[in-house]
Design an enzyme around this catalytic site. Structure first.
Site, short mmCIF file in Angstrom:
data_model
loop_
_atom_site.label_atom_id
_atom_site.label_comp_id
_atom_site.label_asym_id
_atom_site.label_seq_id
_atom_site.Cartn_x
_atom_site.Cartn_y
_atom_site.Cartn_z
N VAL A 140 -0.03 -3.03 -9.55
CA VAL A 140 0.56 -2.24 -8.46
C VAL A 140 0.39 -0.80 -8.93
O VAL A 140 1.13 -0.32 -9.78
CB VAL A 140 2.04 -2.61 -8.21
CG1 VAL A 140 2.64 -1.70 -7.16
CG2 VAL A 140 2.17 -4.08 -7.81
N PRO A 141 -0.64 -0.11 -8.41
CA PRO A 141 -1.15 1.11 -9.05
C PRO A 141 -0.34 2.38 -8.84
O PRO A 141 -0.78 3.33 -8.21
CB PRO A 141 -2.55 1.23 -8.44
CG PRO A 141 -2.41 0.63 -7.08
CD PRO A 141 -1.44 -0.51 -7.25
N CYS A 142 0.85 2.42 -9.44
CA CYS A 142 1.68 3.61 -9.32
C CYS A 142 1.07 4.80 -10.07
O CYS A 142 1.43 5.95 -9.81
CB CYS A 142 3.10 3.33 -9.79
SG CYS A 142 3.24 2.61 -11.42
N HIS A 143 0.11 4.53 -10.96
CA HIS A 143 -0.55 5.62 -11.68
C HIS A 143 -1.40 6.47 -10.73
O HIS A 143 -1.77 7.58 -11.07
CB HIS A 143 -1.42 5.08 -12.82
CG HIS A 143 -2.50 4.15 -12.38
ND1 HIS A 143 -2.27 2.80 -12.15
CD2 HIS A 143 -3.82 4.37 -12.13
CE1 HIS A 143 -3.42 2.24 -11.77
NE2 HIS A 143 -4.36 3.16 -11.75
N ARG A 144 -1.67 5.98 -9.53
CA ARG A 144 -2.49 6.71 -8.56
C ARG A 144 -1.67 7.70 -7.73
O ARG A 144 -2.20 8.32 -6.82
CB ARG A 144 -3.21 5.73 -7.63
CG ARG A 144 -4.22 4.87 -8.37
CD ARG A 144 -4.93 3.90 -7.46
NE ARG A 144 -5.73 2.98 -8.26
CZ ARG A 144 -6.07 1.75 -7.88
NH1 ARG A 144 -5.70 1.29 -6.70
NH2 ARG A 144 -6.79 0.98 -8.66
#
Length: 182
Positions: A140-144
């Site tokens: 779940v790409p919260c780094h984006r």
């Protein structure tokens, strides 16, 4: 002691050479990826809060599919994850985490863009709080998600990890002719 109401949560330690992360899954899917070099106690605390009737069982074999996809991601061979996820959060958190999954590989969005996407433009801080509670880093790409002015902002995995993940995705996106706006 196990009762019929207990939920088994299987865990293993994922080691990608740069970081070690505890990962966990239920029979329904991946439910947790810990911070780099975090402890098993972090996972236990999260489980006590989100799945209080769970029984934690180490099982490297049951988590091999998740290890394989994470390894492929870190090697630049995977841009999307196909493993099932089993997320536990409030309805608002789930809506934010689902929105994160809509951000394409190699691209970024701001917190305000996520709030606008959810049709809650005044909920930027609540969006940030929900992103900070994301239990499944990377998949779940919260780094984006970055600041509106393009700056890197907080990340449960640490800003260095966030920078490395965006660098990995940017390199691979550029190799495929995509542009990344940071």
């Amino acid at each position: 002691m196990n009762t019929n109401n207990d939920l088994f949560v299987y865990w293993t330690l994922f080691d990608n050479k740069q970081w070690k992360m505890h990962i966990a899954a239920t029979t329904n899917g991946l439910c947790y990826i810990g911070s780099p070099n975090g402890s098993l106690a972090d996972l236990s605390r999260w489980l006590k809060k989100r799945l209080p009737n769970s029984v934690l069982v180490q099982d490297d074999q049951k988590l091999q599919l998740y290890i394989d996809e994470l390894s492929q991601y870190f090697e630049g061979q995977r841009q999307t994850f196909t493993v099932p996820v089993d997320l536990y959060g409030t309805p608002f958190q789930l809506s934010v985490w689902n929105a994160l999954c809509e951000i394409p590989y190699g691209q970024t969005k701001s917190y305000s863009e996520i709030a606008d996407y959810l049709q809650k433009p005044t909920s930027i801080r609540a969006v940030g709080t929900a992103i900070g509670a994301n239990p499944v880093l990377i998949v779940v790409p919260c780094h984006r998600v970055i600041g509106k002015n393009g700056t890197l902002t907080g990340y449960r995995g640490g800003l260095e990890m966030k920078k490395q993940l965006l660098k990995l995705e940017n390199k691979n996106a550029l190799n495929e002719g995509k542009s990344m706006h940071v």
